[in-house]
Design a protein around this motif. Structure first.
Motif, PDB file in Angstrom:
ATOM      1  N   VAL A 233       0.871  -1.168   0.000  1.00  0.00           N
ATOM      2  CA  VAL A 233       0.000   0.000   0.000  1.00  0.00           C
ATOM      3  C   VAL A 233       0.909   1.220   0.000  1.00  0.00           C
ATOM      4  O   VAL A 233       2.126   1.100   0.188  1.00  0.00           O
ATOM      5  N   ASP A 234       0.332   2.394  -0.205  1.00  0.00           N
ATOM      6  CA  ASP A 234       1.176   3.587  -0.264  1.00  0.00           C
ATOM      7  C   ASP A 234       1.801   3.923   1.086  1.00  0.00           C
ATOM      8  O   ASP A 234       2.944   4.379   1.141  1.00  0.00           O
ATOM      9  N   ARG A 235       1.014   3.703   2.161  1.00  0.00           N
ATOM     10  CA  ARG A 235       1.517   4.105   3.477  1.00  0.00           C
ATOM     11  C   ARG A 235       1.042   3.134   4.544  1.00  0.00           C
ATOM     12  O   ARG A 235      -0.105   2.666   4.521  1.00  0.00           O
ATOM     13  N   LEU A 236       1.933   2.853   5.475  1.00  0.00           N
ATOM     14  CA  LEU A 236       1.635   2.012   6.628  1.00  0.00           C
ATOM     15  C   LEU A 236       1.965   2.790   7.894  1.00  0.00           C
ATOM     16  O   LEU A 236       3.091   3.279   8.049  1.00  0.00           O
ATOM     17  N   THR A 237       0.993   2.896   8.784  1.00  0.00           N
ATOM     18  CA  THR A 237       1.229   3.434  10.120  1.00  0.00           C
ATOM     19  C   THR A 237       1.344   2.267  11.086  1.00  0.00           C
ATOM     20  O   THR A 237       0.470   1.389  11.106  1.00  0.00           O
ATOM     21  N   VAL A 238       2.402   2.231  11.853  1.00  0.00           N
ATOM     22  CA  VAL A 238       2.557   1.243  12.919  1.00  0.00           C
ATOM     23  C   VAL A 238       2.326   1.978  14.239  1.00  0.00           C
ATOM     24  O   VAL A 238       3.053   2.925  14.562  1.00  0.00           O
ATOM     25  N   ALA A 239       1.301   1.578  14.975  1.00  0.00           N
ATOM     26  CA  ALA A 239       0.948   2.259  16.218  1.00  0.00           C
ATOM     27  C   ALA A 239       0.868   1.252  17.346  1.00  0.00           C
ATOM     28  O   ALA A 239       0.284   0.175  17.182  1.00  0.00           O
ATOM     29  N   GLY A 240       1.461   1.603  18.480  1.00  0.00           N
ATOM     30  CA  GLY A 240       1.414   0.677  19.600  1.00  0.00           C
ATOM     31  C   GLY A 240       2.034   1.251  20.851  1.00  0.00           C
ATOM     32  O   GLY A 240       2.562   2.367  20.862  1.00  0.00           O
ATOM     33  N   GLY A 241       1.960   0.472  21.904  1.00  0.00           N
ATOM     34  CA  GLY A 241       2.533   0.872  23.175  1.00  0.00           C
ATOM     35  C   GLY A 241       4.044   1.002  23.082  1.00  0.00           C
ATOM     36  O   GLY A 241       4.704   0.283  22.323  1.00  0.00           O
ATOM     37  N   PHE A 242       4.572   1.912  23.870  1.00  0.00           N
ATOM     38  CA  PHE A 242       6.012   2.179  23.857  1.00  0.00           C
ATOM     39  C   PHE A 242       6.817   0.902  24.085  1.00  0.00           C
ATOM     40  O   PHE A 242       7.796   0.627  23.372  1.00  0.00           O
ATOM     41  N   ALA A 243       6.425   0.112  25.066  1.00  0.00           N
ATOM     42  CA  ALA A 243       7.207  -1.083  25.393  1.00  0.00           C
ATOM     43  C   ALA A 243       7.198  -2.080  24.240  1.00  0.00           C
ATOM     44  O   ALA A 243       8.242  -2.630  23.868  1.00  0.00           O
ATOM     45  N   LYS A 244       6.019  -2.309  23.654  1.00  0.00           N
ATOM     46  CA  LYS A 244       5.953  -3.262  22.537  1.00  0.00           C
ATOM     47  C   LYS A 244       6.776  -2.775  21.345  1.00  0.00           C
ATOM     48  O   LYS A 244       7.498  -3.555  20.722  1.00  0.00           O
ATOM     49  N   LEU A 245       6.668  -1.492  21.027  1.00  0.00           N
ATOM     50  CA  LEU A 245       7.398  -1.003  19.859  1.00  0.00           C
ATOM     51  C   LEU A 245       8.894  -0.893  20.135  1.00  0.00           C
ATOM     52  O   LEU A 245       9.690  -0.887  19.193  1.00  0.00           O
ATOM     53  N   SER A 246       9.275  -0.849  21.411  1.00  0.00           N
ATOM     54  CA  SER A 246      10.711  -0.912  21.700  1.00  0.00           C
ATOM     55  C   SER A 246      11.264  -2.288  21.337  1.00  0.00           C
ATOM     56  O   SER A 246      12.441  -2.423  20.986  1.00  0.00           O
ATOM     57  N   LYS A 247      10.419  -3.317  21.403  1.00  0.00           N
ATOM     58  CA  LYS A 247      10.847  -4.647  20.977  1.00  0.00           C
ATOM     59  C   LYS A 247      11.055  -4.681  19.461  1.00  0.00           C
ATOM     60  O   LYS A 247      12.027  -5.270  18.981  1.00  0.00           O
ATOM     61  N   LEU A 248      10.132  -4.057  18.718  1.00  0.00           N
ATOM     62  CA  LEU A 248      10.311  -3.959  17.272  1.00  0.00           C
ATOM     63  C   LEU A 248      11.586  -3.189  16.958  1.00  0.00           C
ATOM     64  O   LEU A 248      12.363  -3.593  16.071  1.00  0.00           O
ATOM     65  N   ALA A 249      11.835  -2.109  17.671  1.00  0.00           N
ATOM     66  CA  ALA A 249      13.049  -1.321  17.456  1.00  0.00           C
ATOM     67  C   ALA A 249      14.301  -2.166  17.688  1.00  0.00           C
ATOM     68  O   ALA A 249      15.328  -1.985  17.021  1.00  0.00           O
ATOM     69  N   ALA A 250      14.210  -3.105  18.627  1.00  0.00           N
ATOM     70  CA  ALA A 250      15.348  -3.966  18.940  1.00  0.00           C
ATOM     71  C   ALA A 250      15.461  -5.148  17.976  1.00  0.00           C
ATOM     72  O   ALA A 250      16.354  -5.987  18.127  1.00  0.00           O
TER      73      ALA A 250
END
Length: 412
Positions: A291-308
């Motif tokens: 798709v043209d754009r994807l927003t990933v939205a979530g809790g700070f702790a969960k997205l820190s796992k994605l960042a890692a």
């Protein structure tokens, strides 16, 4: 919010609710919903002398489930209350203090098809009348934990009854009081049979929640968990969004982040994907079906796992890496003393708050790094990505836009 659904032949059915239904799994009720229902029944019995069975409550999104009582007990007390008029078992009979009249109701938690460790647990609420002006006072009974460390959404020393269940209980106490002539000033003691034993299978001991389980839930509903069914529902959600001509979709970890994504971007129902813990499933499928754009939205702790670098955000398969957060904080200007405090924080939320107090944009750094990881999984697919990190209250604590700054890893 209503579903974008239709019964017309050949038409697609979309929306987050349709995605959940597609799993074919039966939903259940949270411990918070059970505690609210038990409290409602117990307080009603205190004011009327009779337990409603089943007892019906209203959940945050308007659903009105009914719960059968598994236990009930109405006691006159031993005359040790601080107030007067302890009552004779009928009428409103409001007395005061822990020694006055009390009512206990218990409800067995049904987690549906979710493999929840609290499935089948007996959630009890004992309600006692307090002097006027006391409000609703919460107590941890046997099997409910007590907070002993900072970094959680409750103060140290508080019973582990989370904010949303507390508000649900307050609202229902007020409703019962208005209906039957009470003041709404009560002590609510929540207990869970064998809760201390159940808690050994949770993260509570590591988080410093001691003595039992937590009373949890933000919607009152337990969404059933199945890896294959959930990933299949995510794929179906992407297909439905694309068939409806949606070029911007949002993968959200839960209902709170979904509300934020809608508020920020104005997305329609059929552009919302209930990503849950399966960030990798969303990214890999959109890589093949862009798709043209994807927003990933979530809790700070969960997205820190994605960042890692974790693509499965479930607590049983990935944990918040406070050492990684300390590294990000250093890149954001944190000194060694603050970095050490972040590394030893009890929770990701505590690490975030420490950095916020010091003016270090840890939330933005996590969002930017999570965005880079998402782009790495997309492998050059023509999809613009933005990331929104929120706290438990739904406040945005970190953003990364498609043209925003890079995280410390410099990927994407």
């Amino acid at each position: 919010m209503t579903d974008a659904t239709t019964d017309a032949p050949g038409k697609v059915t979309g929306g987050r609710t349709a995605q959940l239904q597609h799993t074919g799994l039966r939903h259940g009720w949270t411990t918070g919903a059970c505690a609210t229902a038990a409290t409602t029944a117990a307080y009603t019995a205190l004011l009327t002398g009779e337990f409603p069975d089943p007892v019906t409550i209203t959940l945050p999104k308007g659903q009105t489930p009914a719960f059968a009582l598994a236990a009930e007990d109405l006691r006159d007390g031993e005359g040790e209350g601080e107030g007067e008029g302890e009552g004779e078992g009928e009428g409103n009979g409001e007395g005061g203090g822990r020694g006055g009249r009390s009512a206990m109701a218990g409800i067995v938690k049904d987690a549906g098809d979710d493999p929840d460790v609290t499935h089948g647990a007996l959630i009890r609420s004992t309600v006692r009348i307090l002097p006027p002006g006391s409000g609703v006072v919460f107590r941890a009974g046997p099997g409910v934990g007590t907070v002993t460390r900072p970094g959680l959404p409750l103060d140290v020393g508080e019973p582990a009854i989370n904010p949303v269940p507390r508000q649900m209980i307050r609202d229902h106490v007020a409703g019962v009081a208005a209906r039957y002539g009470g003041t709404g000033d009560v002590e609510v003691e929540v207990s869970v049979d064998h809760g201390a034993e159940i808690a050994r299978s949770t993260w509570n001991p590591r988080l410093g929640i001691l003595g039992g389980i937590s009373i949890l839930g933000t919607t009152g509903i337990v969404v059933p968990y199945s890896c294959s069914a959930w990933i299949d529902s995510i794929r179906r959600g992407v297909d439905v969004a694309r068939a409806a001509g949606r070029r911007h979709v949002a993968g959200c970890t839960g209902s709170t982040s979904e509300k934020v994504a809608v508020a920020v971007h104005g997305l329609p129902e059929d552009a919302l994907l209930d990503m849950g813990d399966f960030a990798g499933a969303v990214l890999k499928y959109i890589r093949r079906h862009p798709v043209d754009r994807l927003t990933v939205a979530g809790g700070f702790a969960k997205l820190s796992k994605l960042a890692a670098g974790h693509l499965d955000l479930h607590s049983g398969r990935s944990q918040v890496d406070k050492g990684f957060l300390a590294e990000l904080a250093r890149h954001g200007g944190a000194g060694e003393e603050l970095a050490a405090a972040v590394a030893s924080a009890n929770t990701g939320l505590e690490a975030l708050r420490l950095c916020e107090a010091a003016g270090v944009p840890l939330g933005d750094l996590v969002a930017a790094t999570a965005r880079e990881e998402a782009l790495a999984v997309l492998r050059g697919a023509p999809v613009a990505v933005d990331v929104i990190c929120i706290d438990r209250a739904g406040t945005i604590v970190g953003r990364a836009e498609p043209a925003g700054p890079r995280g410390p890893h410099g990927r994407g």
